[in-house]
Design an enzyme around this catalytic site. Structure first.
Site, short mmCIF file in Angstrom:
data_model
loop_
_atom_site.label_atom_id
_atom_site.label_comp_id
_atom_site.label_asym_id
_atom_site.label_seq_id
_atom_site.Cartn_x
_atom_site.Cartn_y
_atom_site.Cartn_z
N CYS A 182 -85.65 28.13 25.89
CA CYS A 182 -85.52 29.21 24.90
C CYS A 182 -84.42 30.14 25.39
CB CYS A 182 -86.85 29.95 24.74
SG CYS A 182 -87.59 30.43 26.30
N TYR A 189 -69.70 31.40 18.48
CA TYR A 189 -70.52 31.92 17.37
C TYR A 189 -71.06 33.28 17.75
CZ TYR A 189 -74.46 30.40 20.31
OH TYR A 189 -75.33 30.24 21.35
N THR A 206 -74.32 29.86 25.25
CA THR A 206 -72.86 29.94 25.36
C THR A 206 -72.30 31.23 24.76
OG1 THR A 206 -72.65 28.69 23.31
CG2 THR A 206 -72.54 27.44 25.37
N ARG A 231 -68.25 21.85 20.14
CA ARG A 231 -68.25 22.99 19.21
C ARG A 231 -68.75 24.26 19.90
NH1 ARG A 231 -73.63 23.65 17.91
NH2 ARG A 231 -74.76 21.74 18.37
N ASP A 257 -86.75 26.10 21.87
CA ASP A 257 -85.35 26.39 21.55
C ASP A 257 -85.19 27.68 20.72
OD1 ASP A 257 -82.59 26.00 21.80
OD2 ASP A 257 -82.47 24.94 19.90
N ASN A 275 -77.41 28.16 15.58
CA ASN A 275 -76.52 27.22 14.88
C ASN A 275 -77.23 26.21 13.99
OD1 ASN A 275 -74.10 28.23 16.13
ND2 ASN A 275 -74.79 27.24 18.00
#
Ligand code: 0GY
Length: 302
Positions: free
Chosen positions: A32, A49, A77, A130, A257, A262
């Site tokens: 998570c 993002y 990220t 990506r 998660d 995304n």
């Protein structure tokens, strides 16, 4: 600072249902994230993002609502190699969270030690194009050699199509290697076909490789349950995860998660995600290993 969410960003579920599946006592949500809040922990200039904020308070509230005891929080990220939000969450977890950080080769020994003291036990290498720019493999190997003496392991995120090219690098790593989301198989292909067989072979031939059997919502083509509790939720992912759980019961982990960065077409109800677990780990023994024993061994031994 004003961070505008990426257009089309799907925020996490505001009110997940209580799971029907009762998690074993001491269960760990082993994948998570926390995002920001951006006004306190700014998102990285290198990010691909900009998410909605997802604070440690919100993560810990979800943990309690779903019935987990602990979290493994993975650096995302969007925060690059600034692990401040992660460290802050670990330090406020009362020992109930461990972390997976992202570090660059310039990290100092002092910084590594401070991360260890806060509860970091791994570093993450991301190969999903990506999400990140390319980092040379010799740099990553240098980082792996620095973190190994701390007893940390390496978490890797990649897509199945890239496994052949990454094979030698992964098998050369000096630590335990934990693969995110089953190496992102294309679940439109058979679970006993050549692509997933290669991943099974990686685990069979390399006992230091573990896998998270997570993210049905990200991998599924058949999609979410039409109705709460429907048995066929994410049914195309089940045979992949089942295969891993049954052949490697002592090297699998599970995580929500949350807050699900995304996703493009739907946002899962986290309670229904927990209800997915008995479909992939049908026995009480398998559930105990997946949710309690394995993550405790990897993250809470020291
Ligand atoms: C995940 C998956 C994703 C994102 C990240 O660090 C990240 O940004 O891991 C993704 O977009 O597939 O595990 O959270």
């Amino acid at each position: 600072m004003n961070f505008e969410m990426t257009p089309g960003w799907l925020p996490f579920h505001p009110n997940p249902s209580p799971p029907r599946f009762r998690l074993p006592a001491g269960s760990v949500d082993a994948h998570c994230h926390v995002f920001g809040p951006g006004n306190i922990f700014p998102y990285a200039a290198t990010r691909k993002y900009t998410p909605c904020d997802a604070s440690r308070q919100q993560l810990f509230a979800l943990r309690d609502r779903l019935g987990f005891e602990r979290n493994v929080i993975v650096q995302a990220t969007c925060h690059g190699t600034d692990n401040s939000a992660l460290m802050d969450a670990l330090r406020h977890s009362e020992g109930r969270a461990r972390g997976v950080a992202s570090v660059s080769r310039s990290v100092s020994d002092r910084e590594l030690l401070a991360m260890h003291e806060a509860g970091v036990r791994a570093t993450r290498f991301n190969f999903v194009r990506r999400l990140v720019d390319f980092t040379p493999k010799d740099e990553l190997m240098e980082i792996a050699a620095r973190i190994a003496p701390l007893g940390w392991h390496v978490v890797v995120y990649f897509e199945a199509i890239d496994l052949p090219e990454l094979w030698d690098f992964f098998t050369g790593l000096p630590t335990v290697v934990v693969v995110d989301h089953m190496g992102r198989p294309d679940v439109g292909k058979p679970a006993d076909g050549p692509e997933f067989d290669l991943f099974m072979r990686l685990m069979r031939e390399h006992p230091n490789v573990w896998s998270k059997v997570s993210c049905p919502e990200r991998l599924s083509v058949s999609g979410p349950p039409a109705l709460a509790g429907e048995q066929r939720a994410y049914r195309d992912v089940v045979p992949f995860a089942q295969r891993l759980v049954s052949e490697f019961p002592d090297r699998v982990l599970w995580g929500t998660d949350w807050p699900h960065p995304n996703l493009k077409d739907h946002m899962p109800d986290d309670g229904l995600l927990v209800d997915f677990i008995p479909h992939i780990a049908p026995t009480a023994d398998a559930q105990q290993q997946l949710l309690v024993e394995n993550p405790m061994q990897l993250y809470w031994q020291a």
